[in-house]
Design a protein around this motif. Structure first.
Motif: not given
Length: 293
Positions: A131-159
């Motif tokens: 999911p991160l790979r495909h979301a990242g590709a979308y956000w990169r494309a948006e940025s290159k088109e001058g529509r940079q989004r204020v994007a956030r990713v929250i992953n889940t690790s663990s103790g």
């Protein structure tokens, strides 16, 4: 409740039960439109054909929010791409990705089968990557088109991934990998307006009830306020961090860092390594104990 996420679009994986469900509801309460992903599997990752994602969507709609069901296997590369596309096509974009899906197959290391190892690594580690790979590709494309989004990713690790956990070698390895992935993704994707952080949640869920005494553990929803804040536009100065949330306690995890060092005059002689290394170890902080040790 404040509308911290008004108009923002989120995907939450593994959102049918437990912590993921709590995240989806919390984001929706703050105004986000949510793609509620759940593949519908048992605690051990076996297909049950029963996805509670529909119930979560119904709860969000009952509170006046907007949400849709997604049944993708997040570790399936094409299905993860389609999930990202569903968010964009349904709600007009994507701003937030919460990677949460996972299951456990706990075994002592010498009893772990190849199939158990592959299954757990796949759902946690590849299930974060795809999911991160495909979301990242979308956000990169948006940025290159001058529509940079204020994007956030929250992953889940663990103790378990940060300090280790006896009987959970596979799960610990996967969760440690997620922490490493978070650090790299934060650096690579910052140029596109994306922050990437990870949480290490502590809560009473299906995954913990069989492994630990959960009587004093926090509830799944106690982990979600920090996810809502990290998903907001306010959190733009926070990236590449792993944060443990245990009920009312927040802890910034320090992770690996260079400690004491010494250099030889050229290639080390094996006989000289022991005394030098022991001195460094004596000067270094004592590692935190592995859970269950």
């Amino acid at each position: 409740m404040s509308k911290l996420l008004e108009g923002r679009v989120a995907i939450v994986t593994g959102a049918g039960r437990g912590i993921g469900r709590a995240h989806a509801l919390e984001l929706a309460r703050h105004g986000a439109k949510v793609v509620v992903n759940d593949y519908g599997v048992s605690l051990a990752g076996e297909d049950t054909g029963d996805s509670p994602a529909h119930e979560v969507v119904a709860e969000i709609e009952a509170m006046g929010g907007e949400a849709v069901v997604n049944g993708a296997d997040v570790a399936d590369f094409a299905a993860a791409e389609a999930m990202v596309r569903q968010a964009i096509d349904t709600f007009g974009g994507l701003d937030i990705l919460v990677n949460n899906a996972g299951f456990v197959r706990d075994r002592m290391l010498v009893n772990t089968s190849e199939e158990e190892w592959d299954a757990v690594i796949r759902v946690h580690l590849k299930g974060h990557f795809a999911p991160l790979r495909h979301a990242g590709a979308y956000w990169r494309a948006e940025s290159k088109e001058g529509r940079q989004r204020v994007a956030r990713v929250i992953n889940t690790s663990s103790g378990a991934g940060l300090q280790g956990s006896v009987g959970q070698a596979t799960y610990s390895a996967a969760k440690a990998g997620i922490a490493g992935l978070t650090l790299v993704a934060a650096q690579e994707m910052g140029r596109y307006g994306v922050t990437v952080n990870a949480i290490a949640p502590v809560a009473k869920t299906r995954m913990t009830e069989g492994a630990f005494d959960t009587s004093a553990m926090a509830l799944p929803e106690d982990n979600s306020p920090i996810v809502a804040w990290l998903a907001s536009e306010e959190s733009g100065d926070v990236t590449g961090r792993v944060i443990e949330i245990d009920g009312s306690k927040l802890t910034v995890e320090n992770g690996w860092a260079h400690g004491p060092s010494v250099s030889a005059d050229g290639r080390w002689d094996a006989a000289e390594v022991g005394p030098s290394l022991r001195k460094l170890l004596a000067d270094a902080p004592t590692p935190e104990p592995v859970y269950g040790a």
